[in-house]
Motif scaffolding. Sequence first.
Motif, PDB file in Angstrom:
ATOM      1  N   ASN A  24       0.878  -1.173   0.000  1.00 58.82           N
ATOM      2  CA  ASN A  24       0.000   0.000   0.000  1.00 58.82           C
ATOM      3  C   ASN A  24       0.915   1.222   0.000  1.00 58.82           C
ATOM      4  O   ASN A  24       1.366   1.681   1.037  1.00 58.82           O
ATOM      5  N   ARG A  25       1.195   1.739  -1.185  1.00 56.96           N
ATOM      6  CA  ARG A  25       2.174   2.814  -1.350  1.00 56.96           C
ATOM      7  C   ARG A  25       1.720   4.132  -0.735  1.00 56.96           C
ATOM      8  O   ARG A  25       2.499   5.060  -0.624  1.00 56.96           O
ATOM      9  N   LYS A  26       0.449   4.214  -0.336  1.00 53.29           N
ATOM     10  CA  LYS A  26      -0.034   5.421   0.343  1.00 53.29           C
ATOM     11  C   LYS A  26       0.289   5.390   1.834  1.00 53.29           C
ATOM     12  O   LYS A  26       0.021   6.359   2.542  1.00 53.29           O
ATOM     13  N   ALA A  50      -1.983  -1.537   6.992  1.00 56.44           N
ATOM     14  CA  ALA A  50      -1.917  -1.048   5.608  1.00 56.44           C
ATOM     15  C   ALA A  50      -2.980  -1.706   4.728  1.00 56.44           C
ATOM     16  O   ALA A  50      -3.504  -1.074   3.805  1.00 56.44           O
ATOM     17  N   SER A  51      -3.308  -2.963   5.015  1.00 60.61           N
ATOM     18  CA  SER A  51      -4.316  -3.645   4.198  1.00 60.61           C
ATOM     19  C   SER A  51      -5.715  -3.096   4.460  1.00 60.61           C
ATOM     20  O   SER A  51      -6.573  -3.147   3.575  1.00 60.61           O
ATOM     21  N   GLY A  54      -7.849   2.198   3.084  1.00 55.89           N
ATOM     22  CA  GLY A  54      -8.296   2.236   1.694  1.00 55.89           C
ATOM     23  C   GLY A  54      -9.235   1.103   1.324  1.00 55.89           C
ATOM     24  O   GLY A  54      -9.746   1.063   0.206  1.00 55.89           O
ATOM     25  N   SER A  55      -9.467   0.179   2.264  1.00 55.07           N
ATOM     26  CA  SER A  55     -10.390  -0.932   1.986  1.00 55.07           C
ATOM     27  C   SER A  55     -11.830  -0.428   1.945  1.00 55.07           C
ATOM     28  O   SER A  55     -12.130   0.699   2.339  1.00 55.07           O
TER      29      SER A  55
END
Length: 131
Positions: A24-26, A50-51, A54-55
């Motif tokens: 997750n590059r953000k 990180a997973s 944005g989910s």
Amino acid sequence: MGTLTKDNLQQFTGDLERYRHPLNRKVIYTPGVRYVAEEGEAFWLIDAIASWIGSEEFNDAASKDYRIGEMHFWTLETSWSKAGQLTARADSPEKPFIIQNIEFTDFPLRKIDIWAGFDGEHWTLYLPSEH
């Protein structure tokens, strides 16, 4: 496994160095969070957070509470039975908007908090002492 204690986390008070999450590059994280991952053998913890960022569940919660899209708070709590639970909250003591049960972990601390703040481009994961 390293010697991760609550006391040695207090040495991290914030600096400008950051590490980018490979998937997750953000998501970027501080030396304090990296130290937790290295000494606690818990890069999986950064991966888990990180997973979620944005989910669909995360975006749904953020659409209902603007604070989540600016800053939110992750907590990993473990038990003596080696199970754990990772939660994310808009603020304490509110109900978590994400709950992930962890069947087994040998993470050395019973509880750790990791905060996430958005700078308009990246989510930075950091320890409370680094705020």
